[in-house]
Design an enzyme around this catalytic site. Structure first.
Site, PDB file in Angstrom:
ATOM      1  N   HIS B 320      65.511 -28.085  13.886  1.00  0.00           N
ATOM      2  CA  HIS B 320      66.677 -27.192  14.331  1.00  0.00           C
ATOM      3  C   HIS B 320      67.853 -27.652  14.903  1.00  0.00           C
ATOM      4  O   HIS B 320      68.723 -26.985  15.063  1.00  0.00           O
ATOM      5  CB  HIS B 320      65.706 -26.225  15.296  1.00  0.00           C
ATOM      6  N   GLY B 321      67.572 -28.813  15.659  1.00  0.00           N
ATOM      7  CA  GLY B 321      69.028 -29.186  16.466  1.00  0.00           C
ATOM      8  C   GLY B 321      68.515 -30.581  16.970  1.00  0.00           C
ATOM      9  O   GLY B 321      67.421 -30.706  17.432  1.00  0.00           O
TER      10      GLY B 321
END
Lengths: 398, 468
Positions: B320-321
């Site tokens: 996701h990041g």
């Protein structure tokens, strides 16, 4: 390919209502669908605007409102073009260069001093400064200012304009819509992403600015901003009617603003160490000439140089004394930054004047490097005095 | 180019107009050209990266198909794709993490090199990897031309934020050139409008401001505010992401293609397992098929199963990041899933929709998910812990509840239930609105959503000069 693809249940269920309906009904349905869609859109939009008028929700200033001032100044500048014996100076910068009425600062004093010393038959300083106007906005409007043919350009460079907060939160990428098509290749080579300007947004802004839709665009943006205010107003009002504790939004906004400014208490307001670091960090540690933001400054100076307009870039005084007190002052790093700015400006045909340390701590009235004014000490006057020799030299060359 | 922007509306109108006037072959060319244009309009220089990424991966894909040693080429493809992903997305994060170790031990920190994150690189990397692995396992034949492969990877409706497509789902559709029909167009328009409404009206206008205010300064919020802020963010991220996916599916429908459902009312789930079957479904399935199962899945004993679950969710979080918060969030979900499995809670039958009797389990799961979103959203771990502590310790004095935002959260709950009703009774609704009067109702509803979306689009934007 024999990949075994079968339509999903949803796909196979897409029954052809078209086949079960008569052509007349089918056409009528589509027609009424379109009409009711347009009508509903118009009615709801109108209802929203009328409701906001009735409350009333105020119309806020939006970034593009500054176009009005820009257009007016450009018109005034262009009108005086070619008048013999007239010296016309365009001043670019942010709020530190702004003649706000409350503090008639650099522009005022510079004009007085120039008139006293040089006595040209006429001298006008056109102040294009605007709060938060930074490197990119100056680049975007450079060609329009050049079109109005000022005798020379003064750019007040606020060191804070290199900060991420400034570029990401305060920039007005919409100004790119007014850039001349011939400058687009130059713009595409600059770090547009730093202000959230992507190629698609650039194309949209160019279309909106050139298609005569500017007023509609500003109207829509204003009404959208009003809708945001309406949300906050409703939140606050409900809170006020039902409870006695302060509204989160109000307290949070105040807290967030305080945190983002990171200002120390007590007059005059000064930045805390964290605040100063976040605003000036890159500048203090030393910027390289290859820094993407310096390229934007270089491109702005180059635009004036190519059009034969002498340009002086001066660094707006910053509160170095306060940095020293905070233990942040790094003379080597700062010197490196000044050298880099000088290199970029001179390489693009401009002149450079470093005034970053021209004022003591008492010369600033707030944390945003705005100058004090008063009977005993007027910082704007002092800055104007330091600018004077360079400006006079440039005028004489003219 | 964002789907909820004016420039995209113009772009889409032009593409749909041209698409309906071209032959099948011409349509494929148009879709590829428009996909590359869509990508290049964001940051032109990275189109070269996209093309290079696709070219290398396509060459490796053909090698996997033809070589007697396909494993070598598969490994090469995985290393290359993950290498590109790691360089552009994780280099700064890994440098920072390495610096945390090396600085105290060696007095040296690796240089921080940070790139502009290429648009959709996480999604397209997973899509590239999935296809390479499927071709290796002979589950699907690779596209016969580079153009088809490039369109599969860069198909603009799903390029930025998914759904993550499998070869078996999209390639055959691309081969057929898409199938246009009035009903599909109608559904496309509705998905587009619903997605736009979710994103602009709910996520950006109604929910984001309060969530941002709460998470901006967690130490200043009272317990009720923090709790409502948590709910606001939980719904914000749902409506933001699912709205975007709805729009992607709607755009695909307008072009004659079907993209899979990516969200199935996840906040009505009865367990964390079910939540991950209903939240970002294509990612969950990808992680299951290409990470969890190859790690051994549940076939290597109880402890290993739990470890596999944890690792899968940890990496899912990192996907996701590039940040510690995402890693922590993923790890916590992994622990929750493993813990849920450990205590042996019965899994709800996948084919039974939840009802009223499931309310306690739904509430428990929702609050667990919402609580973990705090770690996803909070700028720092300390900030997240402050928020959690405030929520659990109170006090919940009556005077501190934000009335408007509580109402908005209740509206979101109702909309979640409405979504389920709409999905389950889609066919009946569709048929009931098939006549002339239905056309009027549909038109009026669509016009209303569009008007509200336009009015709401300015909030949070950079145009508003409130600070002066």
């Amino acid at each position: 390919m024999g990949l075994g693809y079968r339509p999903t249940a949803l796909e196979s269920d897409l029954s052809t209502d078209r086949q079960t309906q008569s052509t007349v009904v089918w056409i009528l349905r589509r027609f009424l669908f379109a009409i009711s869609c347009i009508l509903a859109f118009a009615l709801v939009t109108s209802a929203i605007v009328r409701a906001m008028d009735a409350v009333p929700i105020p119309r806020p200033r939006i970034a593009l409102d500054q176009l009005e001032k820009l257009e007016r100044l450009l018109g005034n500048l262009a009108d005086t073009s070619g008048e013999p014996g007239t010296a016309r100076i365009a001043l670019l910068g942010d709020s530190t260069m702004l003649d706000s009425g409350r503090s008639r600062q650099v522009q005022f004093f510079l004009k007085i001093q120039l008139l006293q010393r040089m006595a040209p038959s006429a001298l006008e300083i056109y102040n294009f400064a605007y709060p938060w106007r930074g490197l990119f906005e100056n680049f975007f409007i450079a060609d329009r200012i050049a079109d109005a043919k000022p005798d020379f350009v003064l750019i007040g460079l606020n060191l804070a304009s290199f900060s991420t907060y400034w570029t990401t939160r305060q920039s007005v990428p919409q100004f790119s819509g007014w850039i001349a098509p011939t400058r687009l290749p130059q713009l595409l080579a600059l770090p547009m992403h730093q202000i959230g300007l992507t190629a698609d947004r650039l194309l949209l802004y160019l279309a909106l600015a050139s298609g005569g839709t500017k007023d509609l665009w500003i109207r829509v943006l204003t009404e959208q901003a009003r809708a945001g205010i309406a949300y906050w107003s409703l939140s606050t009002e409900l809170k006020r009617l039902t409870q006695d504790s302060p509204d989160l939004i109000v307290t949070k906004q105040a807290a967030a603003m305080e945190a983002s400014r990171a200002i120390l208490p007590g007059p005059p307001a000064r930045r805390s160490r964290i605040g100063a670091e976040s605003v000036y960090g890159g500048v203090l540690s030393g910027m390289e000439p290859s820094d993407p933001l310096l390229r934007v400054l270089g491109a702005t100076v180059d635009e004036f140089h190519r059009r034969g307009i002498p340009t002086l870039v001066f660094v707006v005084p910053a509160n170095v004394e306060h940095w020293t007190k905070l233990g942040l002052h790094d003379a080597t790093g700062l010197e490196k930054t000044m050298d880099s700015v000088r290199e970029i400006v001179t390489a693009n045909g401009g002149r450079f004047l470093d005034l970053h340390a021209a004022l003591p701590d008492s010369g600033f009235r707030d944390a945003g490097s705005h100058f004090v004014e008063g009977r005993d000490f007027d910082a704007g006057q002092l800055v104007a005095r330091k600018l004077l020799p360079e400006v006079m030299a440039m005028l004489r060359e003219q | 180019m964002l789907f909820n922007s004016l420039q995209f509306a113009i772009f889409l109108a032009v593409v749909v107009f041209l698409d309906r006037r071209l032959s099948r072959r011409g349509r494929s060319g148009l879709l590829l050209a428009s996909s590359l244009l869509f990508y290049s309009l964001w940051y032109p220089a990275y189109t070269i990266l996209l093309l290079a990424n696709m070219a290398v991966n396509y060459a490796l894909l053909r090698a996997i198909e033809r070589s007697p040693r396909p494993r070598v080429w598969l490994v090469s493809s995985i290393v290359f794709t993950l290498g590109v992903l790691a360089t552009f997305k994780y280099l700064a994060f890994f440098s920072g993490a390495l610096g945390l170790l090396s600085e105290p031990l060696l007095g040296w920190s690796p240089p921080m090199v940070e790139f502009i994150l290429p648009l959709g690189i996480s999604f397209l990397s997973f899509q590239l990897l999935g296809l390479a692995i499927d071709v290796y396992h002979r589950k699907i034949a690779p596209p016969q031309t580079f153009g088809r492969y490039a369109l599969f990877v860069s198909f603009f409706p799903q390029l930025i934020a998914g759904p993550i497509m499998r070869g078996r789902e999209l390639l055959p559709q691309l081969e057929r050139g898409g199938t246009l029909s009035p009903e599909r167009t109608r559904r496309g328009v509705w998905l587009l409008a619903i997605g736009l409404g979710k994103k602009t009206i709910l996520a950006d206008f109604l929910l984001a401001p309060y969530a941002n205010a709460v998470f901006g300064t967690p130490e200043a919020a009272l317990a009720p505010m923090q709790l409502v802020g948590m709910y606001c963010f939980a719904f914000q991220i749902y409506f933001d992401f699912s709205g975007y996916t709805d729009m992607a599916r709607g755009i695909a429908c307008l072009l004659g293609f079907e993209l899979p459902l990516n969200f199935k009312e996840p906040y009505l789930s009865r367990s964390p397992v079910e939540f991950w079957r209903r939240w970002h479904i294509t990612l969950s399935e990808w992680l299951r098929d290409y990470l969890y199962v190859p790690l051994g899945g549940n076939r290597r004993g109880r402890e290993r199963t739990h470890l596999n679950l944890f690792l899968t969710m940890l990496l899912g979080g990192l996907w996701h990041g590039a940040g510690w918060n995402f890693l922590i969030w993923g790890g916590m979900h992994g622990l929750w899933l493993a813990g849920h499995r450990l205590i042996g809670r019965p899994r709800p039958r996948g084919d039974r929709e939840p009802g009223l009797r499931d309310l306690p389990a739904i509430l428990l799961t929702f609050h667990g998910v919402a609580l973990l979103w705090i770690f996803f959203r909070a700028p720092t771990f300390a900030g997240a812990m402050t928020a959690v502590e405030t929520i659990f310790t109170g006090p919940y004095n009556a005077g501190a509840w934000p009335v408007l935002q509580v109402g908005i959260v209740l509206l979101c709950v109702a909309l979640q239930i409405l979504e389920r009703v709409g999905r389950l009774h889609f066919e009946a609704i569709r048929r009931s609105l098939g006549g002339v009067l239905g056309g009027v109702i549909e038109g009026a509803a669509l016009g209303t959503i569009l008007a509200l979306a336009v009015a709401a689009s300015g909030v949070g934007g950079e145009f508003i000069y409130f600070q002066f």
